[in-house]
Scaffold this motif. Structure first.
Motif, PDB file in Angstrom:
ATOM      1  N   LEU A  79       0.819  -1.228   0.000  1.00  0.00           N
ATOM      2  CA  LEU A  79       0.000   0.000   0.000  1.00  0.00           C
ATOM      3  C   LEU A  79       0.844   1.266   0.000  1.00  0.00           C
ATOM      4  N   HIS A  80       2.061   1.171   0.561  1.00  0.00           N
ATOM      5  CA  HIS A  80       2.885   2.396   0.599  1.00  0.00           C
ATOM      6  C   HIS A  80       3.463   2.742  -0.773  1.00  0.00           C
ATOM      7  N   ASP A  81       3.224   1.893  -1.769  1.00  0.00           N
ATOM      8  CA  ASP A  81       3.593   2.261  -3.140  1.00  0.00           C
ATOM      9  C   ASP A  81       2.480   3.046  -3.835  1.00  0.00           C
ATOM     10  N   LEU A  82       1.364   3.236  -3.131  1.00  0.00           N
ATOM     11  CA  LEU A  82       0.325   4.135  -3.640  1.00  0.00           C
ATOM     12  C   LEU A  82       0.644   5.536  -3.113  1.00  0.00           C
ATOM     13  N   PHE A  83       0.290   6.555  -3.812  1.00  0.00           N
ATOM     14  CA  PHE A  83       0.503   7.953  -3.388  1.00  0.00           C
ATOM     15  C   PHE A  83       1.987   8.233  -3.106  1.00  0.00           C
ATOM     16  N   VAL A  84       2.877   7.740  -3.963  1.00  0.00           N
ATOM     17  CA  VAL A  84       4.312   7.948  -3.722  1.00  0.00           C
ATOM     18  C   VAL A  84       4.703   9.396  -4.022  1.00  0.00           C
ATOM     19  N   GLY A  96     -10.502  10.815  -2.612  1.00  0.00           N
ATOM     20  CA  GLY A  96      -9.187  10.313  -3.022  1.00  0.00           C
ATOM     21  C   GLY A  96      -8.962   8.847  -2.716  1.00  0.00           C
ATOM     22  N   ARG A  97      -9.949   8.159  -2.134  1.00  0.00           N
ATOM     23  CA  ARG A  97      -9.763   6.743  -1.780  1.00  0.00           C
ATOM     24  C   ARG A  97      -9.535   5.897  -3.027  1.00  0.00           C
ATOM     25  N   ARG A  98      -8.595   4.949  -2.901  1.00  0.00           N
ATOM     26  CA  ARG A  98      -8.326   4.029  -4.014  1.00  0.00           C
ATOM     27  C   ARG A  98      -8.682   2.618  -3.570  1.00  0.00           C
ATOM     28  N   LEU A  99      -9.437   1.925  -4.390  1.00  0.00           N
ATOM     29  CA  LEU A  99      -9.978   0.618  -4.004  1.00  0.00           C
ATOM     30  C   LEU A  99      -8.915  -0.470  -4.094  1.00  0.00           C
ATOM     31  N   LEU A 101      -9.445  -3.829  -2.461  1.00  0.00           N
ATOM     32  CA  LEU A 101     -10.166  -5.105  -2.578  1.00  0.00           C
ATOM     33  C   LEU A 101     -11.652  -4.829  -2.326  1.00  0.00           C
ATOM     34  N   GLY A 102     -12.501  -5.684  -2.881  1.00  0.00           N
ATOM     35  CA  GLY A 102     -13.921  -5.487  -2.621  1.00  0.00           C
ATOM     36  C   GLY A 102     -14.753  -6.679  -3.042  1.00  0.00           C
ATOM     37  N   ASN A 103     -15.943  -6.771  -2.454  1.00  0.00           N
ATOM     38  CA  ASN A 103     -16.957  -7.726  -2.917  1.00  0.00           C
ATOM     39  C   ASN A 103     -18.329  -7.103  -2.628  1.00  0.00           C
ATOM     40  N   GLY A 104     -19.376  -7.896  -2.694  1.00  0.00           N
ATOM     41  CA  GLY A 104     -20.718  -7.353  -2.508  1.00  0.00           C
ATOM     42  C   GLY A 104     -21.046  -6.985  -1.069  1.00  0.00           C
ATOM     43  N   ASP A 105     -20.140  -7.274  -0.131  1.00  0.00           N
ATOM     44  CA  ASP A 105     -20.387  -6.997   1.280  1.00  0.00           C
ATOM     45  C   ASP A 105     -19.524  -5.875   1.842  1.00  0.00           C
ATOM     46  N   VAL A 106     -18.306  -5.731   1.302  1.00  0.00           N
ATOM     47  CA  VAL A 106     -17.360  -4.796   1.922  1.00  0.00           C
ATOM     48  C   VAL A 106     -16.318  -4.361   0.888  1.00  0.00           C
ATOM     49  N   ARG A 107     -15.850  -3.132   1.025  1.00  0.00           N
ATOM     50  CA  ARG A 107     -14.773  -2.616   0.172  1.00  0.00           C
ATOM     51  C   ARG A 107     -13.664  -2.071   1.070  1.00  0.00           C
ATOM     52  N   ILE A 108     -12.424  -2.352   0.696  1.00  0.00           N
ATOM     53  CA  ILE A 108     -11.273  -1.850   1.439  1.00  0.00           C
ATOM     54  C   ILE A 108     -10.522  -0.887   0.532  1.00  0.00           C
ATOM     55  N   SER A 109     -10.390   0.350   0.981  1.00  0.00           N
ATOM     56  CA  SER A 109      -9.694   1.372   0.200  1.00  0.00           C
ATOM     57  C   SER A 109      -8.570   1.967   1.040  1.00  0.00           C
ATOM     58  N   TYR A 110      -7.664   2.638   0.354  1.00  0.00           N
ATOM     59  CA  TYR A 110      -6.540   3.277   1.041  1.00  0.00           C
ATOM     60  C   TYR A 110      -6.405   4.691   0.508  1.00  0.00           C
ATOM     61  N   VAL A 111      -6.072   5.613   1.401  1.00  0.00           N
ATOM     62  CA  VAL A 111      -5.890   6.991   0.955  1.00  0.00           C
ATOM     63  C   VAL A 111      -4.818   7.664   1.806  1.00  0.00           C
ATOM     64  N   VAL A 112      -4.047   8.524   1.162  1.00  0.00           N
ATOM     65  CA  VAL A 112      -3.124   9.418   1.850  1.00  0.00           C
ATOM     66  C   VAL A 112      -3.577  10.824   1.478  1.00  0.00           C
ATOM     67  N   PRO A 170       0.824  13.883   6.345  1.00  0.00           N
ATOM     68  CA  PRO A 170      -0.469  13.542   5.729  1.00  0.00           C
ATOM     69  C   PRO A 170      -1.194  12.466   6.530  1.00  0.00           C
ATOM     70  N   LEU A 171      -2.487  12.424   6.350  1.00  0.00           N
ATOM     71  CA  LEU A 171      -3.320  11.389   6.971  1.00  0.00           C
ATOM     72  C   LEU A 171      -3.261  10.144   6.100  1.00  0.00           C
ATOM     73  N   ARG A 172      -2.914   9.001   6.715  1.00  0.00           N
ATOM     74  CA  ARG A 172      -2.971   7.711   6.006  1.00  0.00           C
ATOM     75  C   ARG A 172      -4.140   6.935   6.590  1.00  0.00           C
ATOM     76  N   ALA A 173      -5.103   6.571   5.766  1.00  0.00           N
ATOM     77  CA  ALA A 173      -6.315   5.923   6.275  1.00  0.00           C
ATOM     78  C   ALA A 173      -6.644   4.673   5.478  1.00  0.00           C
ATOM     79  N   TYR A 174      -7.022   3.634   6.224  1.00  0.00           N
ATOM     80  CA  TYR A 174      -7.411   2.330   5.669  1.00  0.00           C
ATOM     81  C   TYR A 174      -8.926   2.262   5.874  1.00  0.00           C
ATOM     82  N   CYS A 175      -9.654   2.329   4.791  1.00  0.00           N
ATOM     83  CA  CYS A 175     -11.096   2.572   4.879  1.00  0.00           C
ATOM     84  C   CYS A 175     -11.861   1.285   4.588  1.00  0.00           C
TER      85      CYS A 175
END
Ligand SMILES: [Fe+2]
Length: 415
Positions: A79-84, A96-99, A101-112, A170-175
Protein backbone atom coordinates in the motif's frame (compact mmCIF):
# COMPACT_ATOMS: atom_id res chain seq x y z
CA UNK A 1 -24.44 1.10 19.58
CA UNK A 2 -26.90 0.54 22.39
CA UNK A 3 -24.90 2.90 24.61
CA UNK A 4 -27.20 5.92 25.16
CA UNK A 5 -25.69 9.37 24.63
CA UNK A 6 -27.16 12.86 24.90
CA UNK A 7 -25.43 15.97 23.63
CA UNK A 8 -26.53 19.59 23.42
CA UNK A 9 -30.02 20.96 23.55
CA UNK A 10 -32.90 18.43 23.40
CA UNK A 11 -36.48 18.80 24.70
CA UNK A 12 -37.54 16.92 27.85
CA UNK A 13 -40.11 14.87 25.89
CA UNK A 14 -39.48 13.37 22.45
CA UNK A 15 -41.64 14.46 19.50
CA UNK A 16 -42.74 17.65 21.25
CA UNK A 17 -42.20 21.35 20.46
CA UNK A 18 -38.59 22.41 20.78
CA UNK A 19 -37.98 26.08 20.12
CA UNK A 20 -35.09 28.43 19.46
CA UNK A 21 -34.52 31.35 21.87
CA UNK A 22 -36.44 33.49 19.34
CA UNK A 23 -39.42 31.12 19.44
CA UNK A 24 -39.04 29.26 16.12
CA UNK A 25 -39.33 25.49 16.04
CA UNK A 26 -36.31 23.22 15.65
CA UNK A 27 -36.86 20.38 13.16
CA UNK A 28 -36.70 16.90 14.68
CA UNK A 29 -35.12 14.09 12.62
CA UNK A 30 -35.17 10.43 13.64
CA UNK A 31 -32.15 8.65 12.21
CA UNK A 32 -32.73 4.92 12.72
CA UNK A 33 -31.67 1.49 11.53
CA UNK A 34 -33.76 -1.44 10.27
CA UNK A 35 -36.92 0.54 9.71
CA UNK A 36 -37.98 1.70 13.17
CA UNK A 37 -36.88 -1.58 14.77
CA UNK A 38 -33.28 -1.01 15.85
CA UNK A 39 -30.98 1.67 17.25
CA UNK A 40 -31.82 5.28 16.50
CA UNK A 41 -31.15 8.87 17.52
CA UNK A 42 -33.23 12.04 17.45
CA UNK A 43 -31.49 15.10 16.03
CA UNK A 44 -32.75 18.70 16.31
CA UNK A 45 -31.95 20.87 13.28
CA UNK A 46 -32.13 24.63 12.84
CA UNK A 47 -33.08 24.15 9.16
CA UNK A 48 -35.15 21.59 7.28
CA UNK A 49 -32.86 18.54 6.91
CA UNK A 50 -34.71 17.50 3.76
CA UNK A 51 -34.21 20.81 1.91
CA UNK A 52 -32.18 20.44 -1.29
CA UNK A 53 -31.89 22.90 -4.14
CA UNK A 54 -29.90 20.83 -6.64
CA UNK A 55 -28.77 17.25 -7.34
CA UNK A 56 -26.18 16.20 -9.86
CA UNK A 57 -24.11 13.11 -10.59
CA UNK A 58 -20.92 12.30 -8.65
CA UNK A 59 -19.09 10.35 -11.32
CA UNK A 60 -17.21 7.45 -9.72
CA UNK A 61 -16.18 6.18 -13.17
CA UNK A 62 -14.36 2.86 -13.13
CA UNK A 63 -12.84 3.48 -9.69
CA UNK A 64 -14.87 0.80 -7.91
CA UNK A 65 -14.66 -1.89 -10.60
CA UNK A 66 -13.04 -5.13 -9.39
CA UNK A 67 -11.23 -8.05 -11.04
CA UNK A 68 -11.48 -11.65 -9.75
CA UNK A 69 -8.46 -13.14 -7.94
CA UNK A 70 -7.77 -15.59 -10.77
CA UNK A 71 -5.71 -17.70 -11.01
CA UNK A 72 -6.34 -18.03 -7.28
CA UNK A 73 -3.24 -16.70 -5.52
CA UNK A 74 -2.15 -15.48 -2.12
CA UNK A 75 -0.93 -11.94 -2.73
CA UNK A 76 1.20 -9.20 -1.21
CA UNK A 77 -0.03 -5.69 -1.92
CA UNK A 78 2.33 -2.82 -1.04
CA UNK A 79 0.00 0.00 0.00
CA UNK A 80 2.88 2.40 0.60
CA UNK A 81 3.59 2.26 -3.14
CA UNK A 82 0.32 4.14 -3.64
CA UNK A 83 0.50 7.95 -3.39
CA UNK A 84 4.31 7.95 -3.72
CA UNK A 85 6.34 11.17 -3.68
CA UNK A 86 4.00 14.10 -3.26
CA UNK A 87 1.06 12.38 -4.96
CA UNK A 88 -0.99 12.85 -1.77
CA UNK A 89 -0.89 16.63 -2.07
CA UNK A 90 -4.33 17.98 -2.84
CA UNK A 91 -5.93 14.59 -2.06
CA UNK A 92 -8.86 14.35 0.35
CA UNK A 93 -9.86 11.36 2.48
CA UNK A 94 -13.20 10.80 0.73
CA UNK A 95 -12.87 11.37 -3.01
CA UNK A 96 -9.19 10.31 -3.02
CA UNK A 97 -9.76 6.74 -1.78
CA UNK A 98 -8.33 4.03 -4.01
CA UNK A 99 -9.98 0.62 -4.00
CA UNK A 100 -7.69 -2.22 -2.90
CA UNK A 101 -10.17 -5.10 -2.58
CA UNK A 102 -13.92 -5.49 -2.62
CA UNK A 103 -16.96 -7.73 -2.92
CA UNK A 104 -20.72 -7.35 -2.51
CA UNK A 105 -20.39 -7.00 1.28
CA UNK A 106 -17.36 -4.80 1.92
CA UNK A 107 -14.77 -2.62 0.17
CA UNK A 108 -11.27 -1.85 1.44
CA UNK A 109 -9.69 1.37 0.20
CA UNK A 110 -6.54 3.28 1.04
CA UNK A 111 -5.89 6.99 0.96
CA UNK A 112 -3.12 9.42 1.85
CA UNK A 113 -4.59 12.89 2.21
CA UNK A 114 -3.68 16.43 3.20
CA UNK A 115 -6.75 18.34 2.05
CA UNK A 116 -10.22 18.81 3.62
CA UNK A 117 -12.85 16.53 2.09
CA UNK A 118 -16.25 17.71 0.95
CA UNK A 119 -19.21 16.87 3.17
CA UNK A 120 -20.03 13.21 2.54
CA UNK A 121 -22.41 10.49 3.49
CA UNK A 122 -22.19 6.83 2.60
CA UNK A 123 -25.67 5.50 1.91
CA UNK A 124 -24.29 2.03 1.08
CA UNK A 125 -23.47 1.13 4.70
CA UNK A 126 -21.39 1.88 7.77
CA UNK A 127 -17.73 2.77 7.49
CA UNK A 128 -14.87 1.82 9.79
CA UNK A 129 -11.88 4.01 8.98
CA UNK A 130 -8.57 3.01 10.57
CA UNK A 131 -6.02 5.83 10.93
CA UNK A 132 -2.63 4.35 10.11
CA UNK A 133 -0.76 7.61 10.74
CA UNK A 134 -1.29 11.35 10.82
CA UNK A 135 -4.29 12.95 12.46
CA UNK A 136 -7.51 14.66 11.47
CA UNK A 137 -10.51 16.53 12.71
CA UNK A 138 -13.70 14.81 11.60
CA UNK A 139 -16.77 17.04 11.64
CA UNK A 140 -20.12 15.24 11.77
CA UNK A 141 -23.71 16.30 12.36
CA UNK A 142 -23.39 14.57 15.76
CA UNK A 143 -20.26 16.51 16.75
CA UNK A 144 -16.52 16.55 16.29
CA UNK A 145 -13.76 13.94 16.59
CA UNK A 146 -10.01 14.45 16.79
CA UNK A 147 -8.61 11.18 15.43
CA UNK A 148 -5.00 10.04 15.67
CA UNK A 149 -2.85 7.10 14.66
CA UNK A 150 -4.40 3.81 15.76
CA UNK A 151 -7.97 5.10 15.89
CA UNK A 152 -10.88 3.32 14.32
CA UNK A 153 -13.72 5.69 13.52
CA UNK A 154 -17.02 3.84 13.03
CA UNK A 155 -19.46 6.03 11.10
CA UNK A 156 -23.08 4.89 10.71
CA UNK A 157 -24.63 4.74 7.25
CA UNK A 158 -25.77 8.13 5.93
CA UNK A 159 -24.03 10.21 8.60
CA UNK A 160 -23.07 13.55 7.05
CA UNK A 161 -19.45 14.34 7.84
CA UNK A 162 -16.14 15.58 6.45
CA UNK A 163 -12.44 14.84 7.05
CA UNK A 164 -9.93 17.64 7.73
CA UNK A 165 -6.32 16.37 8.01
CA UNK A 166 -4.10 18.18 10.53
CA UNK A 167 -0.53 19.30 10.47
CA UNK A 168 2.46 18.66 8.29
CA UNK A 169 2.16 14.87 8.17
CA UNK A 170 -0.47 13.54 5.73
CA UNK A 171 -3.32 11.39 6.97
CA UNK A 172 -2.97 7.71 6.01
CA UNK A 173 -6.31 5.92 6.27
CA UNK A 174 -7.41 2.33 5.67
CA UNK A 175 -11.10 2.57 4.88
CA UNK A 176 -13.41 -0.40 5.43
CA UNK A 177 -16.77 0.34 3.85
CA UNK A 178 -19.58 -2.11 4.56
CA UNK A 179 -22.82 -2.63 2.70
CA UNK A 180 -24.33 -3.30 6.14
CA UNK A 181 -23.86 -2.09 9.70
CA UNK A 182 -20.61 -2.46 11.68
CA UNK A 183 -20.80 -3.25 15.40
CA UNK A 184 -18.93 -4.97 18.23
CA UNK A 185 -19.13 -8.79 18.07
CA UNK A 186 -22.52 -10.01 19.29
CA UNK A 187 -20.94 -12.55 21.65
CA UNK A 188 -19.39 -9.67 23.62
CA UNK A 189 -22.75 -7.95 24.18
CA UNK A 190 -25.42 -8.55 26.80
CA UNK A 191 -28.97 -9.04 25.50
CA UNK A 192 -29.46 -5.29 26.00
CA UNK A 193 -26.23 -4.29 24.32
CA UNK A 194 -23.74 -3.73 27.16
CA UNK A 195 -20.19 -4.92 26.55
CA UNK A 196 -19.62 -7.98 28.77
CA UNK A 197 -16.74 -8.73 31.14
CA UNK A 198 -14.99 -11.09 28.72
CA UNK A 199 -14.93 -8.47 25.93
CA UNK A 200 -11.45 -7.09 25.13
CA UNK A 201 -12.74 -3.50 25.46
CA UNK A 202 -15.68 -1.72 27.08
CA UNK A 203 -17.74 1.44 26.80
CA UNK A 204 -15.07 3.50 28.62
CA UNK A 205 -12.72 2.84 25.70
CA UNK A 206 -15.16 4.25 23.12
CA UNK A 207 -15.10 7.98 22.35
CA UNK A 208 -18.32 9.64 21.27
CA UNK A 209 -18.55 12.90 19.34
CA UNK A 210 -17.74 16.23 21.01
CA UNK A 211 -20.54 18.61 20.41
CA UNK A 212 -22.87 19.84 19.35
CA UNK A 213 -21.02 21.18 16.33
CA UNK A 214 -22.61 24.08 14.47
CA UNK A 215 -21.38 25.54 11.19
CA UNK A 216 -20.21 28.78 12.80
CA UNK A 217 -18.08 26.76 15.26
CA UNK A 218 -16.43 25.10 12.25
CA UNK A 219 -15.72 28.46 10.60
CA UNK A 220 -18.51 28.13 8.03
CA UNK A 221 -21.37 30.53 7.27
CA UNK A 222 -24.51 28.63 8.40
CA UNK A 223 -26.84 30.10 5.77
CA UNK A 224 -24.56 29.51 2.81
CA UNK A 225 -25.43 26.71 0.37
CA UNK A 226 -23.40 23.54 0.89
CA UNK A 227 -22.71 20.42 -1.15
CA UNK A 228 -22.91 16.87 0.24
CA UNK A 229 -21.41 13.93 -1.71
CA UNK A 230 -23.56 10.79 -1.37
CA UNK A 231 -22.37 7.30 -2.26
CA UNK A 232 -25.30 4.99 -3.04
CA UNK A 233 -26.51 2.00 -5.01
CA UNK A 234 -26.99 2.46 -8.71
CA UNK A 235 -26.31 1.27 -12.20
CA UNK A 236 -22.87 1.25 -13.71
CA UNK A 237 -19.90 -1.08 -13.69
CA UNK A 238 -19.66 -1.50 -9.89
CA UNK A 239 -23.32 -1.19 -8.90
CA UNK A 240 -22.35 1.87 -6.88
CA UNK A 241 -22.78 5.45 -7.94
CA UNK A 242 -22.80 8.92 -6.46
CA UNK A 243 -24.93 12.04 -6.26
CA UNK A 244 -24.03 15.53 -5.07
CA UNK A 245 -26.81 17.38 -3.26
CA UNK A 246 -26.82 21.10 -2.78
CA UNK A 247 -28.45 22.11 0.51
CA UNK A 248 -29.57 25.73 0.93
CA UNK A 249 -27.89 25.82 4.35
CA UNK A 250 -24.92 24.10 5.96
CA UNK A 251 -25.65 20.58 7.28
CA UNK A 252 -23.82 21.34 10.55
CA UNK A 253 -27.00 22.74 12.12
CA UNK A 254 -27.83 20.18 14.85
CA UNK A 255 -28.23 21.91 18.23
CA UNK A 256 -28.65 18.66 20.13
CA UNK A 257 -29.35 14.95 19.79
CA UNK A 258 -29.81 11.86 21.89
CA UNK A 259 -30.06 8.14 21.29
CA UNK A 260 -28.04 5.02 20.60
CA UNK A 261 -26.96 5.62 16.98
CA UNK A 262 -23.93 7.82 16.45
CA UNK A 263 -20.32 7.63 15.24
CA UNK A 264 -17.66 6.59 17.75
CA UNK A 265 -13.89 6.17 17.91
CA UNK A 266 -11.82 3.41 19.45
CA UNK A 267 -8.04 3.33 19.62
CA UNK A 268 -6.39 -0.02 18.94
CA UNK A 269 -4.05 0.53 21.92
CA UNK A 270 -7.12 0.15 24.18
CA UNK A 271 -7.73 -3.39 22.91
CA UNK A 272 -6.75 -5.81 25.69
CA UNK A 273 -5.40 -8.95 24.01
CA UNK A 274 -6.67 -12.36 25.07
CA UNK A 275 -3.78 -14.82 25.35
CA UNK A 276 -3.39 -18.48 26.29
CA UNK A 277 -1.02 -21.37 26.98
CA UNK A 278 -1.36 -22.50 23.37
CA UNK A 279 -2.11 -20.59 20.18
CA UNK A 280 -5.35 -18.62 20.31
CA UNK A 281 -7.42 -18.52 17.11
CA UNK A 282 -8.19 -15.23 15.33
CA UNK A 283 -11.68 -14.74 16.87
CA UNK A 284 -9.98 -13.65 20.14
CA UNK A 285 -8.56 -10.75 18.14
CA UNK A 286 -11.93 -9.66 16.79
CA UNK A 287 -12.93 -6.04 17.35
CA UNK A 288 -15.95 -5.45 15.06
CA UNK A 289 -18.20 -7.29 12.64
CA UNK A 290 -20.45 -6.53 9.69
CA UNK A 291 -22.61 -8.69 7.47
CA UNK A 292 -20.41 -11.46 6.01
CA UNK A 293 -17.13 -10.07 7.40
CA UNK A 294 -15.25 -9.48 10.64
CA UNK A 295 -12.53 -7.02 11.66
CA UNK A 296 -9.73 -8.27 13.94
CA UNK A 297 -6.57 -6.63 15.26
CA UNK A 298 -3.30 -8.22 16.29
CA UNK A 299 -1.74 -6.04 18.97
CA UNK A 300 1.58 -6.25 20.88
CA UNK A 301 1.12 -9.07 23.41
CA UNK A 302 2.60 -11.88 25.44
CA UNK A 303 2.42 -15.06 23.42
CA UNK A 304 1.69 -18.69 24.18
CA UNK A 305 3.24 -19.93 27.41
CA UNK A 306 2.78 -23.72 27.34
CA UNK A 307 6.33 -25.17 27.68
CA UNK A 308 5.99 -26.84 24.27
CA UNK A 309 4.00 -24.11 22.53
CA UNK A 310 4.62 -22.88 18.96
CA UNK A 311 3.75 -19.17 19.14
CA UNK A 312 3.16 -18.47 15.41
CA UNK A 313 -0.08 -19.76 13.86
CA UNK A 314 -0.48 -23.35 12.71
CA UNK A 315 -1.06 -23.75 8.97
CA UNK A 316 -4.69 -23.19 8.33
CA UNK A 317 -7.27 -23.58 5.66
CA UNK A 318 -10.02 -21.24 6.66
CA UNK A 319 -12.32 -22.69 4.04
CA UNK A 320 -15.09 -20.10 4.29
CA UNK A 321 -12.97 -16.94 4.35
CA UNK A 322 -10.59 -14.68 2.52
CA UNK A 323 -8.13 -13.23 5.08
CA UNK A 324 -6.78 -9.74 4.50
CA UNK A 325 -4.08 -8.54 6.86
CA UNK A 326 -2.83 -4.93 6.93
CA UNK A 327 0.55 -4.67 8.67
CA UNK A 328 0.64 -1.38 10.59
CA UNK A 329 3.68 -1.55 12.88
CA UNK A 330 6.26 -3.82 14.51
CA UNK A 331 7.65 -7.10 13.23
CA UNK A 332 5.41 -9.78 11.92
CA UNK A 333 7.10 -13.00 13.02
CA UNK A 334 5.09 -15.42 10.89
CA UNK A 335 5.80 -13.50 7.66
CA UNK A 336 9.58 -13.12 8.13
CA UNK A 337 11.40 -13.60 4.80
CA UNK A 338 8.32 -12.99 2.66
CA UNK A 339 8.97 -9.33 1.86
CA UNK A 340 5.99 -8.26 3.96
CA UNK A 341 6.58 -5.23 6.17
CA UNK A 342 4.87 -2.13 7.48
CA UNK A 343 2.36 -0.89 4.92
CA UNK A 344 1.86 -4.33 3.36
CA UNK A 345 -1.42 -6.13 2.85
CA UNK A 346 -1.47 -9.92 2.57
CA UNK A 347 -4.35 -11.64 0.80
CA UNK A 348 -4.87 -15.25 1.85
CA UNK A 349 -7.87 -16.48 -0.12
CA UNK A 350 -10.18 -19.33 0.78
CA UNK A 351 -9.05 -22.42 -1.13
CA UNK A 352 -5.37 -21.84 -0.35
CA UNK A 353 -3.74 -23.28 2.79
CA UNK A 354 -1.56 -20.65 4.44
CA UNK A 355 0.68 -20.20 7.46
CA UNK A 356 4.13 -19.05 8.49
CA UNK A 357 6.94 -18.62 5.94
CA UNK A 358 9.76 -21.24 5.92
CA UNK A 359 11.76 -21.15 9.16
CA UNK A 360 9.31 -18.94 11.03
CA UNK A 361 7.45 -21.94 12.45
CA UNK A 362 10.61 -23.37 14.05
CA UNK A 363 12.16 -20.00 14.93
CA UNK A 364 9.15 -18.87 16.94
CA UNK A 365 9.72 -21.57 19.59
CA UNK A 366 10.67 -19.86 22.84
CA UNK A 367 9.32 -16.42 21.86
CA UNK A 368 7.53 -14.71 24.74
CA UNK A 369 6.31 -11.49 23.17
CA UNK A 370 5.23 -10.35 19.69
CA UNK A 371 5.66 -6.68 18.91
CA UNK A 372 3.20 -6.45 16.05
CA UNK A 373 0.22 -4.37 15.05
CA UNK A 374 -2.02 -5.50 12.23
CA UNK A 375 -5.64 -5.05 11.20
CA UNK A 376 -7.37 -8.02 9.60
CA UNK A 377 -10.58 -8.22 7.61
CA UNK A 378 -11.94 -11.73 7.03
CA UNK A 379 -14.71 -11.97 4.49
CA UNK A 380 -17.11 -14.86 4.01
CA UNK A 381 -17.39 -14.26 0.27
CA UNK A 382 -14.36 -14.02 -2.04
CA UNK A 383 -12.77 -10.63 -2.52
CA UNK A 384 -11.82 -9.21 -5.88
CA UNK A 385 -8.96 -6.84 -6.62
CA UNK A 386 -9.59 -3.14 -7.07
CA UNK A 387 -7.42 -0.90 -9.23
CA UNK A 388 -5.12 -0.01 -6.32
CA UNK A 389 -4.70 -3.66 -5.33
CA UNK A 390 -3.74 -4.57 -8.89
CA UNK A 391 -1.31 -1.63 -9.08
CA UNK A 392 0.77 -2.66 -6.05
CA UNK A 393 0.67 -6.48 -6.20
CA UNK A 394 4.28 -7.67 -5.74
CA UNK A 395 3.65 -10.62 -8.08
CA UNK A 396 5.83 -13.08 -6.16
CA UNK A 397 4.38 -13.61 -2.69
CA UNK A 398 2.59 -16.79 -3.82
CA UNK A 399 5.95 -18.57 -4.15
CA UNK A 400 7.35 -17.48 -0.78
CA UNK A 401 6.67 -20.78 1.01
CA UNK A 402 8.76 -23.04 -1.21
CA UNK A 403 12.12 -21.53 -0.22
CA UNK A 404 15.65 -21.68 -1.67
CA UNK A 405 16.25 -22.70 -5.26
CA UNK A 406 12.64 -23.63 -5.89
CA UNK A 407 11.58 -20.10 -5.01
CA UNK A 408 14.20 -18.52 -7.28
CA UNK A 409 13.08 -20.73 -10.17
CA UNK A 410 9.43 -19.88 -9.57
CA UNK A 411 10.26 -16.18 -9.51
CA UNK A 412 12.16 -16.49 -12.79
CA UNK A 413 9.17 -18.29 -14.27
CA UNK A 414 6.76 -15.69 -12.96
CA UNK A 415 8.83 -12.91 -14.47
FE1 LIG B 1 -4.58 -16.74 8.55
Amino acid sequence: MAHYQRIGNVPPKRHTQHRTPAGALYYEELMGEEGFSSDSSLLYHRGLPSAISDARSWDLGESLVTTPNHPLLPRHLRLHDLFVGDAWQGVDAVTGRRLVLGNGDVRISYVVADTPSPFYRNAMGDECVFVESGSARVETVFGRFDVVSGDYLVIPRATTHRWIPNGAEPLRAYCIEANSHIAPPKRYLSKYGQLLEHAPYCERDLRGPQGPLLAEDAGILPDEAAEVYIKHRGNGPSGITGTIYTHPHNPLDVVGWDGCLYPYAFNVSDFEPITGRVHQPPPVHQVFEGHNFVICNFVPRKVDYHPLSIPVPYYHSNVDSDEIMFYVAGDYEARRGSGIGVGSVSVHPGGHVHGPQPGAYENSVGAEYFDELAVMVDTFRPLELGEAGRAVDDGKYAWSWIGGKNQEQALDGAG
